[in-house]
Enzyme design. Sequence first.
Site, PDB file in Angstrom:
ATOM      1  N   ASP A  11       0.818  -1.214   0.000  1.00  0.00           N
ATOM      2  CA  ASP A  11       0.000   0.000   0.000  1.00  0.00           C
ATOM      3  C   ASP A  11       0.855   1.268   0.000  1.00  0.00           C
ATOM      4  O   ASP A  11       0.573   2.216   0.751  1.00  0.00           O
ATOM      5  CB  ASP A  11      -0.924  -0.012   1.223  1.00  0.00           C
ATOM      6  N   PHE A  61      -9.537  -4.682  -4.898  1.00  0.00           N
ATOM      7  CA  PHE A  61     -10.412  -3.552  -5.251  1.00  0.00           C
ATOM      8  C   PHE A  61     -11.711  -3.587  -4.457  1.00  0.00           C
ATOM      9  O   PHE A  61     -12.592  -2.754  -4.677  1.00  0.00           O
ATOM     10  CB  PHE A  61     -10.693  -3.557  -6.763  1.00  0.00           C
ATOM     11  N   LYS A  62     -11.825  -4.570  -3.566  1.00  0.00           N
ATOM     12  CA  LYS A  62     -13.039  -4.688  -2.722  1.00  0.00           C
ATOM     13  C   LYS A  62     -14.266  -4.270  -3.514  1.00  0.00           C
ATOM     14  O   LYS A  62     -15.014  -3.376  -3.139  1.00  0.00           O
ATOM     15  CB  LYS A  62     -12.900  -3.873  -1.449  1.00  0.00           C
ATOM     16  N   ASP A  65     -20.238  -3.273  -6.234  1.00  0.00           N
ATOM     17  CA  ASP A  65     -21.138  -2.492  -7.102  1.00  0.00           C
ATOM     18  C   ASP A  65     -22.163  -3.433  -7.722  1.00  0.00           C
ATOM     19  O   ASP A  65     -22.190  -4.623  -7.416  1.00  0.00           O
ATOM     20  CB  ASP A  65     -20.296  -1.768  -8.168  1.00  0.00           C
ATOM     21  N   ASN A  68     -22.964  -5.489 -13.342  1.00  0.00           N
ATOM     22  CA  ASN A  68     -22.324  -5.021 -14.571  1.00  0.00           C
ATOM     23  C   ASN A  68     -21.065  -4.205 -14.290  1.00  0.00           C
ATOM     24  O   ASN A  68     -20.012  -4.439 -14.886  1.00  0.00           O
ATOM     25  CB  ASN A  68     -23.301  -4.210 -15.428  1.00  0.00           C
ATOM     26  N   SER A 112     -11.109  -6.750   9.396  1.00  0.00           N
ATOM     27  CA  SER A 112     -10.254  -6.840  10.582  1.00  0.00           C
ATOM     28  C   SER A 112     -10.377  -5.660  11.545  1.00  0.00           C
ATOM     29  O   SER A 112      -9.918  -5.747  12.679  1.00  0.00           O
ATOM     30  CB  SER A 112      -8.791  -6.946  10.128  1.00  0.00           C
ATOM     31  N   GLY A 165      -4.431  -7.930   9.215  1.00  0.00           N
ATOM     32  CA  GLY A 165      -4.611  -7.425  10.579  1.00  0.00           C
ATOM     33  C   GLY A 165      -3.409  -7.728  11.452  1.00  0.00           C
ATOM     34  O   GLY A 165      -3.441  -7.580  12.671  1.00  0.00           O
ATOM     35  N   ALA A 168       0.495  -4.195  12.651  1.00  0.00           N
ATOM     36  CA  ALA A 168      -0.001  -2.812  12.733  1.00  0.00           C
ATOM     37  C   ALA A 168      -1.420  -2.744  13.299  1.00  0.00           C
ATOM     38  O   ALA A 168      -1.783  -1.784  13.980  1.00  0.00           O
ATOM     39  CB  ALA A 168       0.057  -2.146  11.354  1.00  0.00           C
TER      40      ALA A 168
HETATM   41  P1  BMP Z   1      -1.503  -3.503   7.298  1.00  0.00           P
HETATM   42  O1  BMP Z   1      -0.697  -4.794   7.590  1.00  0.00           O
HETATM   43  O2  BMP Z   1      -0.661  -2.346   6.970  1.00  0.00           O
HETATM   44  O3  BMP Z   1      -2.540  -3.245   8.348  1.00  0.00           O
HETATM   45  O4  BMP Z   1      -2.319  -3.813   5.928  1.00  0.00           O
HETATM   46  C1  BMP Z   1      -3.389  -4.694   5.849  1.00  0.00           C
HETATM   47  C2  BMP Z   1      -3.872  -4.753   4.441  1.00  0.00           C
HETATM   48  O5  BMP Z   1      -5.024  -5.612   4.365  1.00  0.00           O
HETATM   49  C3  BMP Z   1      -4.325  -3.434   3.854  1.00  0.00           C
HETATM   50  O6  BMP Z   1      -4.082  -3.479   2.460  1.00  0.00           O
HETATM   51  C4  BMP Z   1      -5.813  -3.399   4.112  1.00  0.00           C
HETATM   52  O7  BMP Z   1      -6.487  -2.609   3.165  1.00  0.00           O
HETATM   53  C5  BMP Z   1      -6.164  -4.877   3.927  1.00  0.00           C
HETATM   54  N1  BMP Z   1      -7.350  -5.337   4.674  1.00  0.00           N
HETATM   55  C6  BMP Z   1      -7.417  -5.214   6.033  1.00  0.00           C
HETATM   56  O8  BMP Z   1      -6.515  -4.696   6.691  1.00  0.00           O
HETATM   57  N2  BMP Z   1      -8.537  -5.675   6.681  1.00  0.00           N
HETATM   58  C7  BMP Z   1      -9.572  -6.263   6.024  1.00  0.00           C
HETATM   59  O9  BMP Z   1     -10.521  -6.673   6.670  1.00  0.00           O
HETATM   60  C8  BMP Z   1      -9.490  -6.410   4.630  1.00  0.00           C
HETATM   61  C9  BMP Z   1      -8.358  -5.950   3.975  1.00  0.00           C
HETATM   62  O10 BMP Z   1      -8.260  -6.108   2.664  1.00  0.00           O
END
Ligand code: BMP
Length: 210
Positions: A11, A61-62, A65, A68, A112, A165, A168
């Site tokens: 990210d 991209f979660k 929508d 289509n 998370s 999760g 961080a």
């Molecule tokens: P980090 O280890 O810096 O917290 O990153 C976690 C990654 O997983 C990020 O890309 C976040 O968008 C993604 N993510 C998340 O943390 N929790 C979710 O429930 C779903 C995710 O895609």
Amino acid sequence: MKAKGLIIALDVTDKEKALNIAEETSSYVQAIKVGYPLVLSSGLDIIEELMSYTETVIADFKVADIPNTSKIICRLARNAGAAYVIVHGFVGEDVLKACSEIVDIIVVAEMSHPGAEAFIQPVSEEIALLACEYAKGIVAPATRPERITKLRYVVGRKLLIISPGVKAQGAEIGDAMRAGADFEIVGREIYESERPGEKARKIAKILKKV
Ligand code: BMP
């Protein structure tokens, strides 16, 4: 994707930095997950560039929508080289079906962060069950290992579980895999580190022993 291990969440918003980290960590990660931060700053072509360092790019991209529009997004990601696209499950069966006809999908079953307890957690097991019909995997929270165990019970061995999760957001390395996940997703702990390659190596070593 190889059976289990580490997925890096790349990210960062600087293309050169992203490519450097991808190169440094390439021996230790099974897949690279890219999302809006990197794609919006560097363009969709970053997916192909990252494929010099990994066999598997996951486009996070979660998608959430109508069928289509969701399909159009999935097609763009697939054509750019993504092996999987992450799609939200709460949008319903028609969206999952439409997306799965275009590309292999991974469905967000439960998130998370703390706020996920209000709306998504109460329906996460139903989402996981639906995912069994259309997806290759689900996303489940490392921050709540007991939920991973529950969701593993729902999907059996049929689907992969990938789990963010870690560090961080509070989970320890290995918690999610011990609870039933196949892959742990790690972002900031690696890409904010002074030496991302060394950090990824250490994390991968711990995960290998789980
Ligand atoms: P980090 O280890 O810096 O917290 O990153 C976690 C990654 O997983 C990020 O890309 C976040 O968008 C993604 N993510 C998340 O943390 N929790 C979710 O429930 C779903 C995710 O895609």
